[in-house]
Structures are given as structure tokens and as C-alpha cells.
Design an enzyme around this catalytic site. Structure first.
Site, short mmCIF file in Angstrom:
data_model
loop_
_atom_site.label_atom_id
_atom_site.label_comp_id
_atom_site.label_asym_id
_atom_site.label_seq_id
_atom_site.Cartn_x
_atom_site.Cartn_y
_atom_site.Cartn_z
N SER A 113 -88.04 -89.01 -158.71
CA SER A 113 -88.13 -87.91 -159.66
C SER A 113 -86.77 -87.27 -159.95
CB SER A 113 -89.13 -86.89 -159.14
OG SER A 113 -89.35 -85.89 -160.09
N HIS A 114 -86.64 -86.02 -159.60
CA HIS A 114 -85.44 -85.24 -159.93
C HIS A 114 -84.38 -85.32 -158.84
CE1 HIS A 114 -88.50 -83.22 -157.70
NE2 HIS A 114 -87.58 -82.48 -157.14
N ASP A 277 -86.26 -84.74 -166.47
CA ASP A 277 -85.71 -85.15 -165.17
C ASP A 277 -85.60 -86.67 -165.04
OD1 ASP A 277 -88.42 -85.69 -164.97
OD2 ASP A 277 -88.45 -85.34 -162.80
N ASP A 279 -87.40 -89.12 -163.86
CA ASP A 279 -88.48 -90.02 -164.26
C ASP A 279 -89.25 -89.52 -165.48
OD1 ASP A 279 -89.50 -87.92 -162.74
OD2 ASP A 279 -91.25 -89.09 -162.13
N ASP A 281 -90.96 -86.68 -166.18
CA ASP A 281 -92.19 -85.89 -166.18
C ASP A 281 -91.95 -84.38 -166.21
OD1 ASP A 281 -91.29 -85.78 -163.59
OD2 ASP A 281 -93.17 -86.43 -162.65
N ARG A 282 -90.72 -83.96 -165.96
CA ARG A 282 -90.44 -82.52 -165.99
C ARG A 282 -89.79 -82.12 -167.30
NH1 ARG A 282 -88.80 -80.27 -160.10
NH2 ARG A 282 -90.43 -81.42 -158.98
N LYS A 376 -97.64 -85.18 -165.35
CA LYS A 376 -96.99 -84.22 -166.21
C LYS A 376 -96.04 -84.98 -167.13
CE LYS A 376 -93.85 -83.08 -162.44
NZ LYS A 376 -94.32 -82.90 -161.07
C1 G1P Z 1 -92.33 -80.48 -155.92
C2 G1P Z 1 -92.87 -79.38 -156.81
C3 G1P Z 1 -94.27 -79.72 -157.24
C4 G1P Z 1 -94.29 -81.09 -157.92
C5 G1P Z 1 -93.65 -82.13 -157.01
C6 G1P Z 1 -93.52 -83.48 -157.68
O1 G1P Z 1 -93.14 -80.60 -154.78
O2 G1P Z 1 -92.86 -78.14 -156.15
O3 G1P Z 1 -94.75 -78.73 -158.10
O4 G1P Z 1 -95.58 -81.49 -158.21
O5 G1P Z 1 -92.35 -81.70 -156.62
O6 G1P Z 1 -92.72 -83.43 -158.82
P1 G1P Z 1 -92.77 -79.94 -153.36
O7 G1P Z 1 -91.39 -80.41 -153.02
O8 G1P Z 1 -92.75 -78.45 -153.60
O9 G1P Z 1 -93.85 -80.38 -152.42
ZN ZN Z 2 -90.14 -86.09 -162.00
#
Ligand code: G1P
Ligand code: ZN
Length: 543
Positions: A113-114, A277, A279, A281-282, A376
Site C-alpha cells: 500500500s502506502h 497511494d 496501490d 486505493d487511497r 477502497k
Molecule cells: C491502516 C489504516 C486502515 C486501513 C489499512 C489498510 O490500518 O488505519 O484504515 O484500512 O491501513 O490500508 P492500521 O495500520 O491502522 O491497522
Molecule cells: Zn493502499
């Protein structure tokens, strides 16, 4: 081409978290690490022989190597077909759509992800089920159990597949179809949004900057915003995915998107700024001189969604993760539609979406999406914003202020303490949990506690119960303090503190957020002892 049975030994740390298995890239590069996890997934599934598996990732370092391994394992395990994005690329929402559109059995998405990528960054693998959404806990628990006993994996002895060429290939008996990663997704967006109205906006001089952060949304944004909607070339910046995201941190927040934020606050700001981000999704949404918090964005998108053709019939309901501000609740109340509060993580929205109980969902962590996929979706949020701007012919700031005037403003911030010693973080949470009954009966200055608990979610669709989802301290005036440990961190523990205060309609909506929340910020520290216990005098990131 023969199938090999390769003996292996378990890794103790392959427990999927909030969003699949995430670790340092170097951990994933350990021999058999990817193979064990993927075989454990397949060993936990039934009925996939001859069916289709979708595979793609955000293009980060090790994506290409891992995908070739996955193709060999999928072939050896009897999948009939793999659909892979060209170059191994698929955004997370793009993969979700491909799974749904082609009625695939499931999919593997390769991303962290990010989180940063590269040999010193992070990597991840997530399994999504046939509805296109992340596997439910029932499956991830089974996968974790299997990783602890696995002693072999199956491997097709076949050469690498040419993922650069769109079309049909093979790995043993399994067909490997390499697809255009953008086409199906772009076609879906055209069914949801008023493309001619948005194109008209650009034709009339509307300006925008979209920062793809050297990550997966580059190709999607170039195609949709510039090629299809006519935004001038150069609207999309950092649009070529790179294995280490140009050395950056592909998290669309105000820290890592500072250049975009500075531009939007400055004299040469375009009308609209957005980012996504690693991937895809954000989303980050910034108007000229107006940052829109993800919680506000969710509420605003829900209130205005019927302006877009795909939502013209209204929304069935809205869902938000527990730590997300209650701004959307006020919209649901006004519209007289269902509102659901779920634990953190997109997987908890899946049942509600499948059952048609909600149409739009969101999380405070820059995640918004709808029933069109089961993830998302960053670009979807950007396009819905563009559709709303086109329909209302107003600027972002004006629309946000109007919203607060009608519904009130939920001042909201999140403070993250990264890489805290896991023992200290767990002890902090345990001690706080033990204090909850006492806290529930307390007033802090004029703030009376209305409830203090560790959030438990009762899924209204399948009856499953998920406990220990984060500590909530709610006050009589609607303010809240929420504390939970991240489920996506890869080093030590990340402590997240979420703070919220409600200022009613026509109230004071122009305060600085940190100042508006200053009492709650110090109260949270007084109650949980965060600074003293962690030895930190400030959060690592404030969003
Ligand atoms: C974090 C974000 C959450 C999101 C997840 C995946 O998770 O807070 O909202 O769904 O990344 O992108 P966390 O690290 O808080 O468990
Ligand atoms: Zn992501």
C-alpha cells in the site's frame, strides 16, 4: 511440464494483518517465504480447480519476481487460468474490479500500500475472494494456521511468462492472460460518472494537479484524466510507476504530499489537487486553500453522490470505520438511511456491500469507496469529486463550508506514534483497557464520559463478532478519543490516537484543527500516559 513438490519448513511470522501479509521486502526475499504463504492460501481454499485467479501488484520492487513464482504455484495447484495485469501491474481497486467483472475465483494483490518500496522498503501479499474484496478473517485465520504447519509447496517447472505482452500465454496447463490493467477499470468509471460534464469542466479552463506519487495510479490517471477527460498534459505528475516510488513514501497525506499541499495553498494553486497511494486505493483531496479531511470527504461525497449518474437513485446506506469521524453519521441521519460503524480495515465493509445495505464506505485513513468494487478506490473518489464540482459549479472550499453550515463540523485529527517498542505499546493498551470501567464514570473538567469500551463489532449480516478493535472514550458532547494499535506496521508497534470534537451547524468552523482539539489531545495523554511510556514528546505523523 512437470509439477514439483518442494519441501519446506514453516515461518512463524506469516500472520495476515489489517490488509494481508506485510513485511520488509528483505523478509519476502527469504527463500520459500512467498512460496510458503501462497501455498498456505491455496491449501486453505476449496473448489478452485480449473477456475481463474487474478494477479497483479503496484509495481514495487520484487513484484515481478513474486508474480512469476505465484504463476508457477497457481499452475501446479490446478488453477485453470491466471489473469495478470500487463507488466504485473494492477491497482488494488482495479484488481477488485477485474475479479468481479470476469467472475474469477479470487485474486492475489502484491503491495504494501502506502509503505515505501525497494530492497529496504516493504512488500505484501493479500488474497481477495470472489466478490473482489479482501478475504474475511475466517480465511486469513485458516491461512495463518496453515503457515505454521506447511511442509511442502507445489511448483510448475515452467519458464517465466512474458508479462510485457498483452494476450494469451501458458504456464504448463494453466492459461495466463495478460490484460491491459486500465481498460476495464476505466470503462467502469464511465458507467458511474458524467464524463461529458467533467470533460466540459476541463474544456472551460478548470485546472488540476494529480500526484500519482510514482505509483500505480499513474497509468490510470494519465488515461482517464488526460486522455479520456481532456485534462491538459501535465495534470498528472509523477505518473510512471517505479519500483521504489522514486525513493519516496507513497502515502497521500500532508507530510508526504507536501509539494502538492504547498502548491494548493499558494498563489498559483490550480482549482483542484489530488493524490493516491502506492496501490491506488487511497486518496488525498485538496481544494484551493482547502484541505479536505478524509472523514469530511466521506460525508461530503455521501451527501452529494446523487449528482453522479451511478448514484442518481440515492444511497442504501453509509458505513465508516470506528475511528473515522462521525461527520458521515449526520448525513445518514438527515437522509434517513442506514449508518454502520465497523472495525478498521476495508474487509469489514464487504458483507454490508454484498447485502446491499450500504453504498458508500470510508475510513479516516484516506480511504473512500462504494459498491462498484470491494476495495477502497482513490481515483473513484477523485472522479466523484470532479463530478460534484462539475455539477455544482462551485469550488471545493465553498462546498466544504456549505456542508459544515448544514451539518456542523467534526474537528478531527490522528496522531501516530511509529516504531514504538511492541512490549511498551501492548502494556499501554492493556493498562488502559483495565482502567475503562473507572474511566466510564469520570468527568474531566466539564467533559463527562458517556462510554468507555474496547470496540466489539457484531456483523449484522453473518453474525460474526470481532473484539478488541480499539479503545473508545466517548464524551457527552459527542467528542471522542480513540486509541488502537496498527495492524499494518512492519516494525515494532504503531500507536494511533484519534481525536474528534463536534461543532454544530452555524458554529465556529474556522479554528485551527490542532487548537480546536488541544484539550482532548492533552487529556488523551493524561489518561493513557503515551508520552511518558513511549518516551516520545511528539507524534511521528499528524494527519
Ligand atoms: C491502516 C489504516 C486502515 C486501513 C489499512 C489498510 O490500518 O488505519 O484504515 O484500512 O491501513 O490500508 P492500521 O495500520 O491502522 O491497522
Ligand atoms: Zn493502499
Amino acid at each position: 511440464m512437470p509439477i514439483q513438490t518442494i519441501s519446506t519448513t514453516p515461518f512463524a511470522d506469516q500472520k495476515p494483518g489489517t490488509s494481508g501479509l506485510r513485511k520488509r521486502t528483505s523478509v519476502f526475499m527469504t527463500p520459500n517465504y512467498v512460496e510458503n504463504f501462497v501455498q498456505s492460501i491455496f491449501d486453505s481454499l476449496e473448489g478452485f480447480k480449473g477456475k481463474t485467479l487474478v494477479i497483479g501488484g503496484d509495481g514495487r520492487y520484487h513484484n515481478d519476481v513474486a508474480i512469476q513464482a505465484i504463476i508457477r504455484i497457481a499452475s501446479a495447484n490446478g488453477f485453470g487460468k491466471a489473469m495478470v495485469g500487463q507488466g504485473g501491474l494492477l491497482s488494488t481497486p482495479g484488481a477488485s474490479h477485474v475479479i468481479r467483472h470476469y467472475k474469477a475465483f479470487g485474486g492475489l494483490i502484491l503491495s504494501a500500500s502506502h509503505n515505501p518500496g525497494g530492497p529496504g522498503g516493504d512488500f505484501g501479499i493479500k488474497y481477495n475472494v470472489g466478490n473482489g474484496g479482501p478475504a474475511p478473517e475466517k480465511i486469513t485465520d485458516a491461512v495463518f494456521a496453515r503457515t505454521k504447519t506447511i511442509d511442502r509447496y507445489l511448483l510448475r517447472d515452467a519458464p517465466d511468462v512474458d508479462l510485457g505482452t498483452i494476450g494469451m500465454h501458458r504456464s504448463g496447463e494453466m492459461v495466463v492472460e495478460v490484460i491491459d490493467p486500465v481498460a476495464d477499470y476505466a470503462a467502469l468509471m464511465q458507467t458511474l460518472f458524467d464524463f461529458p460534464a467533467i470533460a466540459n469542466l476541463f474544456a472551460n479552463g478548470f485546472t488540476m494537479r494529480f500526484d500519482a506519487m510514482h505509483a500505480i495510479t499513474g497509468p490510470y490517471a494519465h488515461r482517464i484524466l488526460e486522455d479520456m477527460l481532456g485534462a491538459p498534459k501535465g495534470t498528472v505528475v509523477n505518473g510512471i510507476p517505479s519500483p521504489d516510488f522514486g525513493g519516496g513514501h507513497p502515502d497521500p497525506n500532508l507530510v508526504y504530499c507536501k509539494p502538492l499541499h504547498d502548491l494548493m495553498m499558494g498563489p498559483d494553486a490550480p482549482d483542484f489537487g489530488a493524490a493516491s497511494d502506492g496501490d491506488g486505493d487511497r486518496n488525498l483531496i485538496i481544494g484551493r486553500k482547502r484541505f479536505v479531511t478524509p472523514s469530511d470527504s466521506l460525508a461530503l461525497l455521501a451527501a452529494n453522490a446523487p449528482l453522479a449518474p451511478g448514484y442518481a437513485n440515492g444511497l442504501a446506506g453509509i458505513a465508516r470505520s470506528m475511528p473515522t469521524s462521525a461527520a458521515a453519521d449526520r448525513v445518514a441521519e438527515t437522509l434517513g438511511i442506514e449508518m454502520h460503524e465497523t472495525p478498521t480495515g476495508w474487509k469489514f465493509f464487504g458483507n454490508l456491500l454484498d447485502a446491499g445495505r450500504v453504498t458508500i464506505c470510508g475510513e479516516e485513513s484516506a480511504g473512500t469507496g462504494s459498491s462498484h468494487v470491494r476495495e477502497k478506490d482513490g481515483l473513484w473518489a477523485v472522479l466523484l469529486w470532479l463530478n460534484i464540482l462539475a455539477a455544482r459549479q462551485q469550488g471545493v472550499d465553498e462546498i466544504v463550508r456549505d456542508h459544515w453550515a448544514i451539518y456542523g463540523r467534526n474537528y478531527y485529527t490522528r496522531h501516530d506514534y511509529d516504531e514504538v517498542d511492541a512490549g511498551i505499546a501492548n502494556k499501554l493498551m492493556d493498562d488502559l483497557r483495565a482502567q475503562l470501567p473507572q474511566i466510564a464514570n469520570t468527568a474531566y473538567d466539564s467533559l463527562k464520559v458517556a462510554y468507555a469500551d474496547d470496540f466489539t463489532y457484531h456483523d449484522p449480516i453473518d453474525g460474526s463478532v470481532s473484539g478488541k478493535q480499539g479503545i473508545r472514550i466517548g464524551f457527552a458532547d459527542g467528542s471522542r478519543i480513540v486509541i488502537r494499535l496498527s495492524g499494518t506496521g512492519t516494525v515494532g508497534a504503531t500507536l494511533r490516537l484519534y481525536l474528534e470534537r463536534y461543532e454544530p451547524a452555524h458554529g465556529q468552523h474556522d479554528l485551527d484543527t490542532q487548537q480546536a482539539l488541544s484539550f482532548l489531545i492533552s487529556l488523551a495523554d493524561r489518561i493513557a500516559g503515551i508520552r511518558e511510556r513511549t518516551g516520545r514528546d511528539a507524534p511521528s505523523v499528524i494527519t
